[in-house]
Design a protein around this motif. Structure first.
Motif: not given
Length: 370
Positions: A175-182
């Motif tokens: 996992v590189s990052q979690i993007r909310r409301a992307y």
């Protein structure tokens, strides 16, 4: 070469020479679909646990195909319910399904093709549910849904799918990052919004709709699209999947703006209704509605803030605060599940308007908005 974010297209020049006997399925020809596929080479993994992930869960992954192309899908129920991406099945009420052959690396048999109904779609988050028309014996064990709140940057993740027609291919990443409301727009022209997992696990045409698994084999995302650049791959998060499976009816997305000279437009600039602050409402998507509302309170002890409204309703789904009123943005709060309550905090250590990281919302935070 087809671009990621849509189904793997067929090479029509190969149809006439297909070694398979075509089997028509409501206008979907399995022989043509299989002419685009290649059998797997010997499975290569980087450890016993990786091999076990593939061994245990690869049968839960299927080929999803239409006349135009193919993608991947996952059994999520023993009654034959399959989860995939909307763009894999867009425009179809019935699609073809091919289960994994019993022998590893064997070429899929067109006579094993099944019919599935498209029973629910969500254009906004790019998800679709399918249901086999007829039950089958020895159906693969369904994948269990993972807890999105426990997904962390650096976690190992595993993908199984059919990139560019290479069937049941396994890849591993993190996992590189979690993007909310992307927000993103693919070749379908729709404006998509969802919580997504960014990963460097390769996602190519044919992977779309397939599972992203955690180290226990739980489904934490549906592989959906990639962005320009190396290692920028995205899967729709399991929180979106849970919301989708419990929602009644379909959800329709807006058409993304195709105006090449679309520029932010100020729709209103003046005072708020109780004359306590100056406001400016801006349409940044060229759709005639305010997306961003800048509020500058007269009270110098109160922060300047921006209300963000990207959902179908007029309720804000985000607020970004400049606590010191100095032009730097410090913290933001997001209603990522669109329940009317904040559930996520965004952090802005660089002072920019876009958060650089996220965390769970803390209700008693000293800077929580009222």
């Amino acid at each position: 070469m087809p671009k990621p974010g849509h189904a793997q297209a067929f090479d029509s020049g190969r149809f006439g020479d297909s070694e398979f006997t075509a089997r028509s399925i409501d206008g979907v020809v399995a022989g043509r679909a299989l002419a685009r596929l290649s059998p797997n080479e010997t499975l290569a993994t980087r450890g016993a646990s990786d091999a076990e992930i593939y061994r245990r869960f690869s049968r839960s992954v299927v080929i999803v195909f239409t006349k135009e192309g193919l993608g991947s899908g996952s059994f999520i129920s023993s009654d034959g319910t399959i989860l995939t991406c909307y763009h894999v099945v867009a425009g179809y009420s019935k699609v073809g399904i091919i289960p994994k052959p019993a022998e590893e690396g064997a070429k899929p048999d067109p006579n094993s093709a099944l019919i599935a109904d498209v029973i629910k779609t969500d254009q906004v988050s790019d998800l679709a549910l399918l249901k086999l028309e007829q039950p089958i014996a020895n159906i693969a064990a369904p994948l269990s849904l993972g807890d999105f709140s426990k997904v962390s940057v650096g976690d190992d993740v595993h993908a199984i799918g059919h990139p560019t027609g290479e069937t049941w291919t396994y890849t591993k990443g993190y996992v590189s990052q979690i993007r909310r409301a992307y927000q993103w727009t693919a070749e379908d022209g729709l404006a998509h919004t969802a919580d997504v997992i960014q990963t460097q696990t390769p996602i190519n045409p044919g992977n779309s709709g397939g599972p992203l698994l955690n180290s226990t084999g739980a489904l934490i995302g549906v592989n959906a699209f990639k962005d320009t650049g190396e290692g920028l791959n995205f899967a729709v998060g399991s929180d979106e999947i849970l919301e989708f499976t419990h929602r009644h009816g379909n959800r329709v997305a807006k058409i993304a703006s195709t105006t090449p000279d679309c520029k932010p437009q100020v729709l209103f600039e003046g005072r708020n209704s109780d004359n306590s602050a100056s406001i400016r409402q801006t349409d940044i998507q060229c759709h005639g509605k305010p997306d961003l509302t800048l509020v500058v309170p007269d009270d110098q002890t109160r922060p300047i803030y921006i209300l963000v409204t990207t959902s179908e309703t007029d309720m804000p789904d985000g607020v970004i605060l400049s606590l010191h009123r100095d032009g730097n943005w410090n913290i933001s709060y997001w209603d990522s599940k669109r329940t009317g309550k904040w559930d996520t905090i965004g952090y802005h250590p660089d002072g920019k308007i876009a958060p650089s990281s996220f965390g769970p919302y803390v209700a008693d935070s000293a800077t929580s908005p009222n």
